[in-house]
Design a protein around this motif. Structure first.
Motif, PDB file in Angstrom:
ATOM      1  N   TRP A  60      35.888  39.759  44.007  1.00 15.45           N
ATOM      2  CA  TRP A  60      36.733  40.252  45.081  1.00 15.45           C
ATOM      3  C   TRP A  60      37.787  39.213  45.450  1.00 15.45           C
ATOM      4  CZ3 TRP A  60      37.446  44.862  47.252  1.00 15.45           C
ATOM      5  CH2 TRP A  60      38.143  44.927  48.446  1.00 15.45           C
ATOM      6  N   ASP A  61      37.392  37.940  45.521  1.00  9.77           N
ATOM      7  CA  ASP A  61      38.346  36.881  45.849  1.00  9.77           C
ATOM      8  C   ASP A  61      39.383  36.702  44.754  1.00  9.77           C
ATOM      9  OD1 ASP A  61      37.232  36.368  48.275  1.00  9.77           O
ATOM     10  OD2 ASP A  61      36.148  34.569  47.642  1.00  9.77           O
ATOM     11  N   SER A  62      38.967  36.764  43.497  1.00  6.99           N
ATOM     12  CA  SER A  62      39.916  36.561  42.405  1.00  6.99           C
ATOM     13  C   SER A  62      40.844  37.756  42.249  1.00  6.99           C
ATOM     14  CB  SER A  62      39.175  36.303  41.096  1.00  6.99           C
ATOM     15  OG  SER A  62      38.495  37.472  40.678  1.00  6.99           O
ATOM     16  N   ARG A  63      40.456  38.887  42.761  1.00  5.85           N
ATOM     17  CA  ARG A  63      41.295  40.077  42.658  1.00  5.85           C
ATOM     18  C   ARG A  63      42.539  39.960  43.514  1.00  5.85           C
ATOM     19  NH1 ARG A  63      39.296  46.195  44.062  1.00  5.85           N
ATOM     20  NH2 ARG A  63      41.199  47.226  43.420  1.00  5.85           N
ATOM     21  N   PHE A  64      42.428  39.304  44.660  1.00  9.23           N
ATOM     22  CA  PHE A  64      43.540  39.219  45.593  1.00  9.23           C
ATOM     23  C   PHE A  64      44.209  37.859  45.632  1.00  9.23           C
ATOM     24  CE2 PHE A  64      40.842  42.601  47.326  1.00  9.23           C
ATOM     25  CZ  PHE A  64      41.749  43.633  47.234  1.00  9.23           C
TER      26      PHE A  64
END
Length: 84
Positions: A32-36
């Motif tokens: 989730w963090d790497s997605r944004f």
């Protein structure tokens, strides 16, 4: 809980289940963090392990004085390389 397994096996199963839940939650959080988070293209400075090259003025221990015969041998070696 299960009548066919021992208490130690039930505890091991519970610990394994909790570890799997923590792993899945951590993986989801990481994805989730790497997605944004998209770093700037110019923000990459290079590998921190490899030091930057120095200019023409280097440390005295990084240079070697060659004899005349060594300089001629090196020049002959360089002439054997094909040029572009």
């Amino acid at each position: 809980m299960f009548p066919s397994i021992t208490l130690a096996q039930e505890i091991g199963l519970a610990v394994l289940f909790v570890a799997a839940l923590v792993w899945v939650a951590g993986l989801g959080h990481m994805l989730w963090d790497s997605r944004f988070h998209h770093p700037e293209p110019a923000a990459f400075e290079g590998l921190p392990v490899i030091p930057a090259q120095r200019g023409t003025a280097s440390h005295p221990m990084e240079s070697v004085e060659l004899t005349e015969a060594e300089q001629q041998a090196f020049a002959g070696l360089i002439r054997t390389f094909p040029s572009r």
